[in-house]
Design an enzyme around this catalytic site. Structure first.
Site, PDB file in Angstrom:
ATOM      1  N   SER A 143       0.864  -1.185   0.000  1.00  0.00           N
ATOM      2  CA  SER A 143       0.000   0.000   0.000  1.00  0.00           C
ATOM      3  C   SER A 143       0.896   1.228   0.000  1.00  0.00           C
ATOM      4  CB  SER A 143      -0.925  -0.076   1.224  1.00  0.00           C
ATOM      5  OG  SER A 143      -1.677   1.085   1.374  1.00  0.00           O
ATOM      6  N   TYR A 157      -4.216   8.668  -6.361  1.00  0.00           N
ATOM      7  CA  TYR A 157      -3.249   7.626  -5.968  1.00  0.00           C
ATOM      8  C   TYR A 157      -3.602   7.110  -4.569  1.00  0.00           C
ATOM      9  CZ  TYR A 157       1.158   5.545  -4.370  1.00  0.00           C
ATOM     10  OH  TYR A 157       2.100   4.700  -3.853  1.00  0.00           O
ATOM     11  N   LYS A 161      -4.820   3.440  -3.026  1.00  0.00           N
ATOM     12  CA  LYS A 161      -4.171   2.721  -1.913  1.00  0.00           C
ATOM     13  C   LYS A 161      -5.123   2.557  -0.717  1.00  0.00           C
ATOM     14  CE  LYS A 161      -0.134   1.972  -3.824  1.00  0.00           C
ATOM     15  NZ  LYS A 161       0.299   0.617  -4.162  1.00  0.00           N
TER      16      LYS A 161
END
Ligand SMILES: NC(=O)c1ccc[n+]([C@@H]2O[C@H](COP(=O)([O-])OP(=O)(O)OC[C@H]3O[C@@H](n4cnc5c(N)ncnc54)[C@H](OP(=O)(O)O)[C@@H]3O)[C@@H](O)[C@H]2O)c1
Length: 285
Positions: A143, A157, A161
């Site tokens: 992650s 982004y 994650k």
């Protein structure tokens, strides 16, 4: 890092995104510890070179996590050497699309989630049946600290994650009954080939009003990258998460960032918003 079990070597481990950065360093360290490493990525030439130059067993596997046919072929390649399947799957392949959310194209956002989330899920589901049948196995998902905290520019982004975090938590509970473990590694900034300012350098500036924020974000990210740990440091944590006998559900790497993470998630949101904005503005001052 606490030593909670010996690494006895001899496991079959596939690492996605092994052609550079954290994945490559992880493959090297795992092979050195005596594991059979399937090094997977799209750039086969790099993997072949990695296998040629790395002591230990490294088997290159061409894999595009976004291509279901490629995922099926990777499972078949692993089966040639390990008919019972993998002991450990390290889902590391990914990249970062960073910039103010309004400035990012829908196509770009879709591609980000297809690689970082759907690709990870598809690869996991491809290797799970054998782990489930054997009643053993481990999935290690890479992650990011941005999967637990959000800064300006990290909506897409970080969103991907955050999805990896939720997916990993659900899988950990769902797979417990089958003896399959799920571990998350949350790296802070690491100096690899990852390009966190690429969008702002190339596609950015399309909306003039965001230009000052893009400049501040670029300065902030450049500053963080200068202080970044090496890919090898993160890889050592991934290796530990992959091979230790009793893994924690989550590892922060480097460990010192756990304090920052704890603070930023414990304080009231309005306060942390102000802190983060000040940090980002300060970098460009
Ligand atoms: N570096 C950091 O600061 C940092 C911080 C937190 C989290 N992370 C995470 O760590 C992971 C590794 O990143 P890195 O920093 O090591 O970056 P990197 O050096 O750019 O490596 C990324 C790897 O992902 C592979 N990849 C990308 N798209 C792929 C696809 N569609 N199919 C298969 N492989 C693909 C690339 O291989 P090919 O191009 O050959 O396919 C490459 O091997 C990522 O998930 C990233 O989000 C990195």
């Amino acid at each position: 890092m606490k030593n909670d079990g010996p690494d006895t070597g001899g496991k079959a481990i596939l690492v996605t995104g092994a052609s550079s950065g954290i994945g490559r360093a992880t493959a090297i360290q795992l092979a050195a510890a005596g594991h059979t490493v399937f090094a997977a990525a799209r750039r086969l030439d790099r993997l072949t070179e990695l296998a040629r130059t790395t002591p230990g067993t490294v088997i290159p596997v061409r894999l595009d996590v976004r291509d279901p046919e490629s995922v099926r072929a990777a499972v078949a390649t692993v089966a040639e050497t390990c008919p019972d399947g993998l002991d450990v799957l390290v889902n590391n392949a990914g990249y970062a699309l960073i910039g103010p959310a309004e400035t990012l194209s829908t196509e770009g956002v879709r591609a980000q989630f297809e690689t970082n989330v759907i690709g990870l899920l598809d690869v996991t589901r491809a290797f799970l049946p054998q782990m489930r049948a054997r009643r053993s196995g481990r999935i290690v998902n890479i992650s990011s600290l941005l999967g637990a905290i959000t800064v300006p520019g990290s909506g897409i982004y970080g969103g991907s994650k955050h999805a990896v975090e939720a997916l990993s938590d659900a899988l950990r509970m769902e797979l417990k009954q089958f003896g399959v473990e799920v571990v998350v590694v949350q790296p802070s900034f690491a100096s690899t080939d990852i390009d966190v300012t690429q969008h702002m350098a190339s596609g950015g500036g399309a909306i003039a009003e965001y230009a000052p924020l893009e400049r501040q974000l670029t300065a902030y990210l450049d500053e963080q990258m200068q202080k970044a740990v090496s890919g090898e440091v993160v890889a050592a944590c991934v290796v530990h998460a992959s091979t230790t006998a009793r893994p924690k559900a989550r590892y922060v790497t480097p460990q010192r960032e756990a304090v920052t993470l704890g603070l930023l998630t414990a304080l009231p949101t309005r306060l942390t918003d102000a802190l983060k904005l000040r940090l980002v503005r300060g970098a460009a001052a």
